[in-house]
Write a protein that holds these residues in place. Structure first.
Motif, mmCIF file in Angstrom:
data_model
loop_
_atom_site.group_PDB
_atom_site.id
_atom_site.type_symbol
_atom_site.label_atom_id
_atom_site.label_comp_id
_atom_site.label_asym_id
_atom_site.label_seq_id
_atom_site.Cartn_x
_atom_site.Cartn_y
_atom_site.Cartn_z
ATOM 1 N N ARG A 228 0.738 -1.144 -0.106
ATOM 2 C CA ARG A 228 0.164 -0.094 0.011
ATOM 3 C C ARG A 228 0.886 1.240 0.061
ATOM 4 O O ARG A 228 0.576 2.246 -0.489
ATOM 5 N N ASP B 292 1.079 4.394 -2.711
ATOM 6 C CA ASP B 292 0.811 5.947 -2.402
ATOM 7 C C ASP B 292 2.051 6.610 -2.926
ATOM 8 O O ASP B 292 1.799 7.722 -3.381
ATOM 9 N N GLU C 235 -10.405 5.258 -3.168
ATOM 10 C CA GLU C 235 -9.779 6.480 -2.280
ATOM 11 C C GLU C 235 -10.001 7.640 -2.910
ATOM 12 O O GLU C 235 -9.782 8.086 -4.074
ATOM 13 N N ARG C 236 -10.339 8.473 -2.021
ATOM 14 C CA ARG C 236 -10.800 9.955 -2.518
ATOM 15 C C ARG C 236 -9.338 10.499 -2.655
ATOM 16 O O ARG C 236 -8.374 10.285 -1.919
ATOM 17 N N HIS C 237 -9.100 11.471 -3.559
ATOM 18 C CA HIS C 237 -8.001 11.974 -3.828
ATOM 19 C C HIS C 237 -7.784 12.925 -2.203
ATOM 20 O O HIS C 237 -8.846 13.959 -2.304
ATOM 21 N N ILE C 238 -6.533 12.925 -1.778
ATOM 22 C CA ILE C 238 -6.501 13.698 -0.741
ATOM 23 C C ILE C 238 -5.677 15.097 -1.137
ATOM 24 O O ILE C 238 -4.489 14.798 -1.432
#
Lengths: 271, 329
Positions: free
Chosen positions: B204, B208, B323-326
């Motif tokens: 993971r 990222d 996953e939302r874009h942070i």
């Protein structure tokens, strides 16, 4: 820096070329003694980050290459190793701009730092507590996704994550970037603390010359891919040229940048 | 578009889909047992889409690459297994095929991914396009291009269930039930692997931020071999199930095309998303075919998934569970 301190890292006349054509470092040499904090100072594009990446071997991923010179860590040549091998030997880089894993929680971020170590769960737990000891703020936010934490917390996470690898040396790139002065102070206090308590040596690239010289023991000033000046932190911060060009204070009081004398002096200094 | 991308849009979309699913019951022309049969059939075929989608999600999570070759991997794994079974018992053939898939992963890492490290996503995507064609050709060169029947001992005869509840009961393919159980187990294991092991965490982390992962000593090369191996194994499971249903043949790799809308629906980075997305698409396809087909002229099954994906791209591009874009501002 005392003369009898053992040399931990030695960089000797390295030249770095990106994409086979762009010459970025033109012979940089520096020494980091065991237990020292050495600052690498200079303006944007001077080659600070490239120097750090040359040491940690992250250059290759950016199509950069060390073409001349050599890098030794504890007397062993390290410039042909993978970053992973280097981490196992105790050299780890904390990259500019934090680079936390945004979708992992703070605690998971820290745990990834222990990836290269094959030790028991209990030991890793203990290390985690140790890191929380240095960064109590992280413990409070251990469960939140790193992407949603503040810049200061991310910088702490990045340093904490590096600590989880139990390094003997951290290459710290621009820890003050985008942080409030108060937080910068806090981070540097922690660096100093780590240096004193954990005996971690630091090679620190920083634009914020004022703060860096206050916490480092030795400094190198880089300009256009060359070391133009070196000396103890105290000597550097008392040097008139450094004061004028990097700290923005001069004995002559406020000066006008239109003043051509300033440029001529700076030009002389650089050549 | 911000207005449409609020959180409640998810619920509205799910709501619309839910209403659509139950509508036939009230529209008058459906009997409950028949509807249940369609629903079950849809869910079962959805599970199979999920299996292929799962492989896509795994690779996308760990390397940010959309692996166009997933379908080719399914075909290659199934072909290898079916031909190997001619020489050896099933269990041995299974192990050998697994070894082959790991070897394929290793070769892909060596020859394709390593030279392209830190390149744009689109470059890697193009590379997987190449891998797809290469694997296709290689598989058929080595193993032949005929249609093979794959028999791994799955029960073929459908069973009639709930006979005492409804008149005539409902017809359920036992093959599908086993496939569903297999898929569920696989997903459970993968979720555990990703959440609880340090390798999973490293995977993971690489997903990222490649560079940061490298900087803390995670060896990218090994991670890629692992992730391509795992998705090769998932492809094998998908290949076994699809293969024993449809026969092992070239068209098997086209099932990967159906996996694309599945991941758009569920989100490219979410394992549960791949499952739920698959179920929704399988269900939607079958229901609309059976109940809307008579009005629209049939053939809905072929395009339903893509239209649904289009709707999701408009209103919820990260999918249901992605996953939302942070972004920090």
């Amino acid at each position: 820096m005392s003369d009898d301190a053992k040399t931990l890292l030695e960089v000797n006349g390295i030249e770095v070329i990106y994409n086979h054509v762009i010459l970025v470092l033109k012979g940089v040499s520096l020494l980091v003694p065991e237990g020292g904090i050495v600052a690498l100072l200079g303006a944007n594009g001077a080659g600070k980050t490239t120097t750090l990446k040359a040491v940690s071997n992250l250059l290759r991923a950016e199509r950069g290459e060390v073409t001349k010179g050599l890098i030794e860590f504890r007397g062993e040549r390290v410039d042909r190793m993978t970053p992973s091998d280097l981490v196992k030997r105790g050299v780890i880089q904390v990259m500019e701009g934090r680079h936390c894993f945004g979708h992992l929680t703070i605690e998971e971020n820290l745990l990834t730092g222990a990836y290269t170590r094959s030790v028991s769960r209990a030991e890793i737990r203990a290390d985690l507590e140790r890191v929380y000891g240095f960064f109590p703020r992280l413990k409070l936010r251990r469960g939140s996704q790193a992407g949603y934490t503040s810049g200061g917390e991310q910088q702490m996470t990045a340093i904490g994550r590096a600590l989880m690898a139990r390094p003997s040396m951290i290459l710290l790139d621009e820890p003050s970037m985008g942080l409030a002065p108060q937080i910068v102070e806090e981070i540097f206090e922690i660096v100093k603390n780590l240096n004193a308590k954990e005996k971690v040596s630091f090679l620190l690239a920083e634009q914020n010359t004022m703060v860096a010289l206050r916490f480092a023991d030795f400094g190198y000033i880089l300009e256009n891919g060359r070391v133009v000046m070196e000396g103890t932190a105290r000597a550097l911060s008392e040097n008139e040229d450094v004061k004028e060009f990097y700290l923005g204070i001069s004995t002559a009081g406020r000066k006008s940048f239109r003043d051509s004398k300033h440029y001529r002096r700076r030009k002389r200094w650089l050549s | 578009m911000d207005f449409f991308q609020q959180k409640w849009m998810t619920w509205i979309l799910i709501g619309i889909l839910g209403i659509g699913a139950f509508a036939p019951l009230y529209a008058g022309d459906a009997r409950f047992p028949q509807w249940l049969e369609v629903v079950l059939g849809g869910l079962m075929s959805g599970v199979l889409y999920s299996l292929v989608a799962l492989g896509l999600v795994l690779i996308f999570k760990a390397s940010g690459v959309f692996n166009f070759a997933q379908g080719a991997m399914v075909l290659f794994a199934a072909l290898s297994l079916v031909r190997l079974m001619e020489f050896m018992p099933l269990a041995v053939a299974l192990v050998v095929t697994m070894a082959i898939m790991v070897a394929v992963a290793w070769v892909i890492e060596r020859l394709v991914l390593r030279p392209l490290v830190n390149q744009e996503g689109i470059v890697l995507f193009m590379a997987t396009l190449g891998i797809a064609y290469f694997l296709d050709g290689l598989g058929q060169t080595i193993w032949g291009s005929d249609i093979y029947t794959l028999d791994v001992g799955m029960p073929k005869v459908p069973k009639i269930l709930l006979e005492n509840v409804f008149e005539g009961g409902i017809l359920v393919g036992m093959e599908d039930v086993i496939a569903a159980i297999l898929a569920a187990t696989l997903v459970g294991l993968l979720a555990l692997f990703f959440q609880k092991t340090s390798t999973g965490r490293a995977l993971r982390a690489v997903a990222d931020d490649h560079q940061a992962a490298q900087s803390i000593g995670i060896p990218l090369n090994r991670i890629w071999v692992i992730v391509w191996s795992v998705s090769g194994l998932v492809a094998l499971v998908a290949g076994i199930i699809w293969g024993s249903k449809l026969g092992v043949q070239f068209s098997l790799q086209l099932v990967a095309l159906k996996a694309l809308p599945v991941v758009i629906l569920g989100g490219f980075t979410s394992i549960p998303g791949a499952i739920v997305g698959g179920l929704i698409i399988g269900l939607g396809e079958k229901l609309s075919e059976v109940y809307l087909g008579p009005y629209l002229g049939g053939g809905i099954e072929n395009w339903f998934a893509y239209v649904l994906a289009l709707v999701f791209l408009l209103f919820r591009p990260e999918g249901l569970f992605g996953e939302r874009h942070i972004d920090r501002v």
